[in-house]
Design a protein around this motif. Structure first.
Motif, PDB file in Angstrom:
ATOM      1  N   THR A  48       8.617  11.397  -2.408  1.00  0.00           N
ATOM      2  CA  THR A  48       8.119  11.491  -1.042  1.00  0.00           C
ATOM      3  C   THR A  48       6.833  10.693  -0.939  1.00  0.00           C
ATOM      4  OG1 THR A  48       9.027  13.678  -0.904  1.00  0.00           O
ATOM      5  CG2 THR A  48       7.419  13.079   0.765  1.00  0.00           C
ATOM      6  N   ASP A  49       6.741   9.906   0.107  1.00  0.00           N
ATOM      7  CA  ASP A  49       5.499   9.149   0.255  1.00  0.00           C
ATOM      8  C   ASP A  49       4.775   9.557   1.521  1.00  0.00           C
ATOM      9  OD1 ASP A  49       7.154   8.028   2.143  1.00  0.00           O
ATOM     10  OD2 ASP A  49       6.971   5.973   1.414  1.00  0.00           O
ATOM     11  N   TRP A  51       1.465   8.158   4.185  1.00  0.00           N
ATOM     12  CA  TRP A  51       0.581   7.046   4.540  1.00  0.00           C
ATOM     13  C   TRP A  51      -0.692   7.624   5.127  1.00  0.00           C
ATOM     14  CZ3 TRP A  51       1.876   1.806   3.884  1.00  0.00           C
ATOM     15  CH2 TRP A  51       3.205   1.548   3.525  1.00  0.00           C
ATOM     16  N   ARG A  68      -0.163   3.703   1.380  1.00  0.00           N
ATOM     17  CA  ARG A  68       0.974   4.518   0.967  1.00  0.00           C
ATOM     18  C   ARG A  68       0.632   5.223  -0.339  1.00  0.00           C
ATOM     19  NH1 ARG A  68       6.391   2.770  -1.818  1.00  0.00           N
ATOM     20  NH2 ARG A  68       7.774   4.440  -1.118  1.00  0.00           N
ATOM     21  N   MET A  70       1.897   7.954  -3.247  1.00  0.00           N
ATOM     22  CA  MET A  70       2.984   8.742  -3.840  1.00  0.00           C
ATOM     23  C   MET A  70       2.455   9.385  -5.101  1.00  0.00           C
ATOM     24  SD  MET A  70       6.429   6.458  -3.509  1.00  0.00           S
ATOM     25  CE  MET A  70       7.663   7.736  -3.771  1.00  0.00           C
ATOM     26  N   ARG A  73      -1.002   8.620  -6.180  1.00  0.00           N
ATOM     27  CA  ARG A  73      -1.445   7.254  -6.484  1.00  0.00           C
ATOM     28  C   ARG A  73      -1.208   6.338  -5.293  1.00  0.00           C
ATOM     29  NH1 ARG A  73      -4.381   9.125 -10.043  1.00  0.00           N
ATOM     30  NH2 ARG A  73      -3.740   9.209 -12.221  1.00  0.00           N
ATOM     31  N   ALA A  74      -2.162   5.444  -5.065  1.00  0.00           N
ATOM     32  CA  ALA A  74      -2.034   4.498  -3.956  1.00  0.00           C
ATOM     33  C   ALA A  74      -1.109   3.367  -4.375  1.00  0.00           C
ATOM     34  CB  ALA A  74      -3.406   3.947  -3.600  1.00  0.00           C
ATOM     35  N   LYS A  75      -0.116   3.080  -3.536  1.00  0.00           N
ATOM     36  CA  LYS A  75       0.928   2.137  -3.918  1.00  0.00           C
ATOM     37  C   LYS A  75       0.911   0.857  -3.097  1.00  0.00           C
ATOM     38  CE  LYS A  75       2.772   4.905  -6.893  1.00  0.00           C
ATOM     39  NZ  LYS A  75       2.637   4.520  -8.319  1.00  0.00           N
ATOM     40  N   LYS A  76       0.510   0.970  -1.853  1.00  0.00           N
ATOM     41  CA  LYS A  76       0.674  -0.177  -0.967  1.00  0.00           C
ATOM     42  C   LYS A  76      -0.321  -0.056   0.164  1.00  0.00           C
ATOM     43  CE  LYS A  76       3.103  -3.804   0.567  1.00  0.00           C
ATOM     44  NZ  LYS A  76       2.026  -4.306   1.391  1.00  0.00           N
ATOM     45  N   VAL A  77      -0.854  -1.193   0.554  1.00  0.00           N
ATOM     46  CA  VAL A  77      -1.746  -1.251   1.708  1.00  0.00           C
ATOM     47  C   VAL A  77      -1.037  -2.008   2.822  1.00  0.00           C
ATOM     48  CG1 VAL A  77      -3.838  -2.361   2.589  1.00  0.00           C
ATOM     49  CG2 VAL A  77      -3.903  -1.144   0.410  1.00  0.00           C
ATOM     50  N   GLU A  78      -1.107  -1.481   4.030  1.00  0.00           N
ATOM     51  CA  GLU A  78      -0.655  -2.271   5.170  1.00  0.00           C
ATOM     52  C   GLU A  78      -1.672  -2.135   6.291  1.00  0.00           C
ATOM     53  OE1 GLU A  78       3.481  -1.730   6.190  1.00  0.00           O
ATOM     54  OE2 GLU A  78       3.999  -2.814   4.365  1.00  0.00           O
ATOM     55  N   GLY A  79      -1.584  -3.030   7.245  1.00  0.00           N
ATOM     56  CA  GLY A  79      -2.499  -2.969   8.376  1.00  0.00           C
ATOM     57  C   GLY A  79      -2.179  -1.768   9.241  1.00  0.00           C
ATOM     58  N   GLU A  95      -5.040  -5.952   0.695  1.00  0.00           N
ATOM     59  CA  GLU A  95      -3.905  -5.624  -0.175  1.00  0.00           C
ATOM     60  C   GLU A  95      -4.393  -5.472  -1.623  1.00  0.00           C
ATOM     61  OE1 GLU A  95      -0.261  -5.963   1.018  1.00  0.00           O
ATOM     62  OE2 GLU A  95      -0.182  -4.584  -0.671  1.00  0.00           O
ATOM     63  N   LEU A  98      -6.067  -2.480  -3.993  1.00  0.00           N
ATOM     64  CA  LEU A  98      -5.367  -1.573  -4.914  1.00  0.00           C
ATOM     65  C   LEU A  98      -5.666  -1.946  -6.361  1.00  0.00           C
ATOM     66  CD1 LEU A  98      -1.895  -1.481  -3.142  1.00  0.00           C
ATOM     67  CD2 LEU A  98      -3.629   0.322  -3.158  1.00  0.00           C
TER      68      LEU A  98
END
Ligand code: SF4
Ligand code: SF4
Lengths: 748, 248
Positions: A48-49, A51, A68, A70, A73-79, A95, A98
Motif C-alpha cells: 500500500t502506498d 502520497w 510516495r 511505502m 520509505r520515500a519512493k518517488k517525488v512528483e509535482g 526528484e 530522494l
C-alpha cells in the motif's frame, strides 16, 4: 537555565511524527502518524502506498511536491498539481532529493573533529554534548561583550525557519549573512528600483505572446524554471496563437536553443540593447510613459546606429526586435543570469525591466504581476543575500581575527567564493567552525563541530516564496518520513534545523520570543493566523480541519489576495560599458549553470548523470568552445585544456566543441570541483567559480561572474568526455526521412 | 473511461513544447529502478535511459539551432523486436503495449538489434546501489540483473496499480489520472508528454491524434516508413522562420 537530561530530550523530540496524506478533495479528520518500519512490522500491509504533500526548497527552487511513501520509505517525488508555483511538474532537483535523503554519506550523529582540520577525522558525540559545546562558546562571547565575533552564514532562509534564525542571531548577538554562490542580488535590486518590490514578480509567460529575455536561462536554471517551463508549454501550444521567444544572450543556453530567435550580443551589452529598443519605440510612439521614463532625454544617444557596433547586433535587427515588441499584444521582458553578472549588471537589468513599462504590462495578463506582502506578519520570504563584496570583507575580518565562531548552514563559502577573495585561507583563522549540514559539503569538511540537520523530507517548515505566484501563498513542509537515523536514538541521529537553534538558545537561557517550544508548534500557531483570515483555498469549520487541510494540500493560498498598487514609473538611468578582468585574454569566460545548480547538486548521482541539455555531457567539467575555433587550434573533444584568467589561477576542463559557441567565448558549467560532498562529488572535475576575477557590479557589489576573460592552453592529456550523445547509434536520416519534423506552422 | 482489456495505451509527444530539460529522464530513472549511470558507463556507451533526449544541430554560429526530441519505446503495433526473441521474453499484450518479461529473458540481445529506435538497453553488469540508496527503490518494479534486456514499459506498474485500486474502490479511472500516468508524463512541466487510451475516442490522446493526423496537422510518427505502427504520436516542432516543412 539548567536543563535536566530528560527536559533536554523532550525539547529535541517534538519535531518528527505527524503528516497528512495528500488527496485531491475532502479534508482529513486527523493527522496520521507515519509508522516507523522498524517499530511495527506486523502492522504494515505490504504493497500500500501513500502520497504526502510537502515543499522542496533546495537551491532556491521552491516547488510543491507529493512524495510516495511505502513501508516508511520515500519512493518517488512528483509535482503537486495544486501548488501554484509548479502545478504538477517538478524539477530533476526535487526528484533527486530522494537520493539526498538516502545518501550513503549522510551524517548520522553530531561530530567533533579529532584530527587536523580538513582531515575528515571526527568522533561522534551526543546531541547534549554538541549543543553544550556551541552554547558555551556563544555564551562566553556574549558575556565578554564580543557577541559580534560570532557569525552565522546561511543560505537564503525564509518562512518560519527564517523567523527562528532571525530570532536566534538577535538573541545570541551573532552577525548573520546569507549566501548564494550564484547571487540573485542584482536581480532583486534592479526589480526593487524599477518596480519598488522586494520580491520577484510573477512573469505571466503562459499568457504572453512575445517573450524578450536577456541572459535569463529561465527554462533551465533561472529563478523558478519548472513553473516557467509550464508557462512556456502553454505559450507555445496552449493558445490560438503560438508565442514568439526572442532570447538575447552572450552564450547559447538551453533557453537560447528553444528560442525562435537567438540574438547573440557581446557580453555586458544587454542593457545597451534594451535602451536601444526603447529608443526606437520612443521615436515611434508619443506614449506618455516616455515623458516619465525618459524625462532626462537620455534615450536618444542609444539609437540603433549608435550602439550596433558595441552590442554586436546590426541596427536592422534592433529595429526589428523593437517592431516585434511593439506589435505584440502581450509582450514581456525578462533579464537576469549573465546579463546581471557584469560590472554594469544592475544598469543592464534596470534597462531591461523598464521595457515592461513601455509595454505597460504591470499587473496585466501576460505581463509582470507583482507579489503582495506575506499574509503572516513577521514571517517573510528570504531576504536578498549578502553580496560578494560583503563576503570579501568577511574574509578580511577573519584574517584580522575578528571572527571567533563561524556557524554555517547550507552555505558553502569554502567552495563558492572565487580564490581571489582568499576565503579558504581566511577560514583557517577562525577558531571554531560549526556546521549544521546533514551531508558533507566543502565548508563542513573543515568544520570543527557538526550538528547535523534533518533532510527537508524529514522536517517541518513553511515557504513564503520569493518569486510568488502573484497572490498570497504559504507553502507547508511536513515530514513525509520519520528521520532516517531515528534508530540511532534521540541523542544521536539528526534534528530539525530550527529545533536545533531553539534548543541551543534554550540551553543558553535566551528567550527567542517564539510562540512554542518546538518548531512544529510554532508553525501550527501561525497557521491559526491563516485560519483566522477565513479566506484562501482551504476552508474548514475547525482549526484542526484547516491545519490538516493545508498539510494535505501542501499549503495555503488565496488567488484573490493580489497586489493592487501600481508602482510609480522610475526614470531611466544610463547604461555604462561593462569592464572585464584582463583585456588581452582571448576569450570571454562564461560560467553557466547546468545540471548541478550552483554546486549543491553535485552529491546526487541522478543529477551528475543527467545529460547537459546542449552538450549531453555528464559527471565532468567541460569547456564549450566553437568547433571551428577548436579545429583551427587543433583541439578536439576530450582534450584537456587549461583555462587561465589574468589573475593567475588555473583550472583544467575537457574540450567540448559545438557549432553554437560564439567564437570569442568559452563556456564552463558550474558545480564540480568539490573537496567533499560525498562519494559522488569529491575530487571530481573543476570549480570554475574559483578562478573568476573579483569584478563586481558597481551598484550593488555583487560578483560580476561573467566578467572574466581567459586564455586557454593545451596539455598532452586527453580524457573521454562522459556524455550521452552516441550512446545509441544515430538514426538513419535523409531528406525524406526525419526524426524531428519541422513545420512553419502556416499550414494549420 | 478506462476498463481493463479494452485499452490501447499510447502517448503523444509535442516536440514544440519540449525544452530538452531532461526532467522526464530523471523521473523515469527514479520510478523504474534504473541502475545509477556512473561515469564509466557513459564512457563505455552503456548508460541506460529508457527515455532520452536527442539533440540535433542545425546551422552554424550565429544562425544556429539545437532541437530536442524525447525518444522512448514506441510500443509498436508491429514490433520488430518481438518475433526475434527465441524465448518470447518480449511480446505484445492485449492493451497495445510491448512488454518485456525479465524472467524469460536470456540475454541474446536480438531484440536490441531489431529495434530501429534503439530504445532497448542491456544490463552488462549486475546493478549496484549503496545499501542506503536501496531504500528508494520502487517495490512495484523488478530490479533487472546482469544479462537482462530492459526498456520503457509505459510504466505498466502504474497502470496495473491504478486499475486494480479503482476496481477495488469501485471508482472510475479517468483519462489523465495522475496515478495512471507514467512518471515521465507527470514530471514534464511543459506538458509535452500526454498519455492515454487510444481506444477511447474521448481521451485526450485520441482527440489530439485525430486532429494532428489530418492533412496539414502536426502529427507524425518516428520512421513511419518502417511500418512499425507505433503507439507514440509525435507533434511537429514549429519554426516560423522555416519556409516549408523539413526536419532532421
Ligand atoms: S520533461 Fe518534458 S520538456 Fe523536459 S525534456 Fe522531457 S519531454 Fe521535454
Ligand atoms: S513511460 Fe515510464 S518507463 Fe516509459 S519512458 Fe516514461 S517513465 Fe520511463
Amino acid at each position: 537555565m539548567a536543563l535536566t537530561r530528560r527536559q533536554f530530550l523532550t525539547l529535541m523530540g517534538g519535531s518528527a511524527g505527524a503528516a497528512v496524506l495528500f488527496q485531491a478533495c475532502g479534508l482529513p479528520e486527523k493527522e496520521l502518524l507515519i509508522d516507523s518500519p522498524a517499530a511495527m512490522p506486523e502492522d504494515l500491509v505490504s504493497g500500500t502506498d501513500n502520497w504526502y504533500a510537502t515543499t522542496s526548497q533546495q537551491g532556491g527552487v521552491s516547488e510543491g511536491i507529493v512524495v510516495r511513501v511505502m513501508e516508511g520509505r520515500a519512493k518517488k517525488v512528483e509535482g503537486n498539481p495544486d501548488y501554484p508555483l509548479n502545478l504538477g511538474g517538478h524539477s530533476a532537483l526535487s526528484e533527486a532529493s530522494l537520493q539526498g535523503l538516502y545518501h550513503p554519506d549522510r551524517i548520522s550523529a553530531p561530530l567533533v573533529r579529532t584530527g587536523p582540520r580538513g582531515s575528515s577525522e571526527y568522533r561522534e558525540i551526543s546531541w547534549e554534548d554538541a549543543v553544550a559545546r556551541l552554547s558555551a562558546q556563544l555564551t562566553e562571547l556574549k558575556d565578554s561583550n564580543e557577541a559580534n565575533k560570532a557569525v552565522f552564514v546561511s543560505n537564503p532562509v525564509g518562512g518560519h525557519a527564517g523567523l527562528v534564525l532571525d530570532r536566534f542571531v538577535t538573541a545570541t548577538g551573532a552577525r548573520h549573512l546569507s549566501y548564494e554562490a550564484v547571487e540573485n542580488n542584482v536581480l532583486r535590486n534592479a526589480l526593487k528600483e524599477v518596480f519598488g518590490t522586494d520580491s520577484i514578480p510573477e512573469f505571466d509567460i503562459d499568457n504572453s505572446d512575445l517573450i524578450l529575455s536577456f541572459g535569463a536561462d529561465f527554462l533551465s536554471s533561472w529563478v523558478s524554471p519548472t513553473r516557467y517551463a509550464r508557462g512556456y508549454g502553454e505559450f507555445r501550444q496552449g493558445h490560438e496563437h503560438r508565442g514568439k521567444l526572442i532570447h538575447v544572450d552572450s552564450r547559447f543556453s538551453m533557453t537560447a536553443a528553444n528560442a525562435d530567435q537567438w540574438v547573440h550580443v557581446n557580453p555586458g551589452t544587454e542593457g545597451l540593447l534594451a535602451m536601444s529598443i526603447m529608443q526606437v519605440l520612443s521615436a515611434d510612439h508619443s506614449d506618455a510613459v516616455f515623458g516619465e521614463l525618459d524625462s532626462d532625454g537620455i534615450l536618444d544617444s542609444y539609437s540603433p546606429v549608435n550602439v550596433a557596433d558595441v552590442v554586436g547586433v546590426s541596427a536592422d535587427v534592433i529595429n526589428k526586435i523593437a517592431e516585434d515588441f511593439s506589435h505584440s499584444e502581450h509582450p514581456i521582458a525578462l533579464g537576469g543570469g549573465s546579463a546581471g553578472a557584469h560590472t554594469n549588471g544592475n544598469q543592464n537589468l534596470k534597462a531591461i525591466y523598464s521595457l515592461n513599462r513601455v509595454a505597460s504590462n504591470i499587473g496585466k495578463k501576460g505581463g509582470v504581476i507583482l507579489n503582495p506582502e506575506s499574509p503572516i506578519a513577521g514571517v517573510s520570504a528570504p531576504k536578498a543575500t549578502n553580496t560578494f563584496s560583503e563576503f570579501h570583507r568577511l574574509s578580511e575580518e577573519m584574517k584580522a581575527g575578528n571572527v571567533s565562531v563561524l556557524m554555517v548552514r547550507d552555505a558553502d563559502i569554502y567552495y563558492g567564493m572565487t580564490d581571489t577573495a582568499d576565503m579558504k585561507s581566511a577560514l583557517d583563522n577562525v577558531p571554531l567552525i560549526v556546521s549544521f549540514a546533514g551531508m558533507m559539503d566543502d565548508t563542513t569538511s573543515i568544520a570543527d563541530l557538526i550538528l547535523p540537520q534533518h533532510h527537508f523530507l524529514e522536517d517541518w517548515g513553511t515557504d513564503i516564496p520569493v518569486a510568488g505566484p502573484g497572490y498570497e501563498m504559504v507553502g507547508f513542509q511536513q515530514p513525509v518520513v520519520r528521520p532516517f537515523f531515528e534508530n540511532r536514538g534521540s541523542n544521536l541521529g539528526t534534528k530539525g534545523f530550527a529545533d536545533i537553534l531553539m534548543t541551543v538558545a534554550q540551553v543558553m537561557g535566551q528567550d527567542l520570543g517564539l510562540s512554542a517550544d518546538t518548531f512544529k508548534e510554532v508553525i501550527r500557531n501561525d497557521a491559526r493566523k491563516l485560519y483566522d483570515l477565513r479566506r484562501g483555498q482551504v476552508v474548514s469549520s475547525s482549526f484542526e480541519g484547516f491545519w490538516n487541510g493545508v498539510l494535505q494540500r501542501g499549503g495555503w493560498w488565496d488567488t484573490e489576495a493580489k497586489e493592487r498598487a501600481e508602482p510609480a514609473v522610475k526614470r531611466l538611468d544610463g547604461v555604462d560599458r561593462a569592464e572585464f578582468g584582463g583585456t588581452n585574454q582571448e576569450f570571454y569566460l562564461q560560467p553557466f549553470i547546468s545540471t548541478l545548480g550552483d554546486g549543491t547538486g553535485a552529491s546526487l548521482p541522478w543529477l551528475q548523470a543527467m545529460p547537459d541539455a546542449i552538450s549531453t555531457a555528464t559527471w565532468q567539467t567541460w569547456v564549450e568552445i566553437n568547433h571551428k575555433v577548436a579545429e583551427e587550434k587543433g583541439i578536439s573533444e576530450g582534450d584537456v585544456l587549461e583555462i587561465r584568467p589574468s589573475n593567475g589561477r588555473v583550472i583544467r576542463a575537457l574540450a567540448m566543441p559545438n557549432p553554437a559557441v560564439p567564437p570569442d567565448t568559452i563556456g564552463i558549467p558550474i558545480g564540480q570541483g568539490h573537496r567533499d560532498g560525498g562519494r559522488y562529488s569529491a575530487g571530481r572535475g573543476a570549480n570554475v567559480l574559483s578562478v573568476l576575477d573579483p569584478k563586481v557590479d558597481s551598484d550593488t557589489g555583487s560578483l560580476a561572474w561573467a566578467a572574466t576573460r581567459a586564455n586557454i592552453t593545451m596539455t598532452d592529456e586527453w580524457i573521454r568526455v562522459p556524455k550521452f550523445e552516441n550512446t545509441v547509434p544515430e538514426f538513419p536520416r535523409d531528406e525524406h526521412h526525419h526524426i524531428i519534423e519541422i513545420t512553419s506552422g502556416e499550414d494549420h | 473511461m478506462v476498463t481493463a482489456g479494452s485499452n490501447k495505451w499510447g502517448m503523444v509527444v509535442d516536440v514544440d513544447r519540449c525544452t530538452g530539460c531532461q526532467g522526464c529522464v530523471v523521473a523515469c530513472q527514479s520510478e523504474n529502478n534504473i541502475p545509477i549511470n556512473l561515469e564509466e558507463h557513459f564512457n563505455q556507451r552503456r548508460a541506460i535511459q529508457w527515455i532520452r533526449i536527442e539533440r540535433y544541430w542545425e546551422g552554424e554560429y550565429p544562425n544556429v539551432k539545437a532541437r530536442f526530441i524525447p525518444v522512448m519505446c514506441q510500443h509498436c503495433g508491429n514490433a520488430p523486436c518481438e518475433p526475434v526473441c527465441p524465448v518470447y521474453a518480449t511480446y505484445h499484450n492485449n492493451e497495445g503495449m510491448n512488454v518485456q518479461v525479465y524472467n524469460r529473458c536470456i540475454g541474446t540481445r536480438f531484440c536490441a538489434n531489431g529495434c530501429p529506435y534503439h530504445v532497448r538497453f542491456f544490463n552488462f553488469w549486475e546493478p549496484e546501489w549503496p545499501e542506503s540508496l536501496k531504500n528508494q527503490l520502487n517495490p512495484d518494479v523488478t530490479v533487472r540483473s546482469r544479462g537482462i534486456m530492459e526498456k520503457c514499459s509505459f510504466c505498466v506498474q502504474r497502470i496495473q496499480r491504478s486499475t486494480r485500486e479503482s476496481e477495488r474502490d469501485n471508482e472510475v479511472l479517468e483519462d489523465g489520472d495522475r496515478g495512471l500516468n507514467p512518471a515521465c508524463v507527470n514530471a514534464c512541466a511543459t506538458n509535452a508528454l500526454i498519455f492515454g487510451n487510444f481506444n477511447d475516442p474521448d481521451s485526450k490522446v485520441s482527440q489530439i491524434k485525430e486532429d494532428a493526423m489530418k492533412e496539414g496537422g502536426r502529427g507524425y510518427r518516428l520512421m513511419e516508413n518502417m511500418g512499425t505502427d507505433t503507439n507514440v504520436v509525435y507533434l511537429k516542432k514549429v519554426d516560423q522562420s522555416v519556409e516549408v516543412t523539413h526536419g532532421h
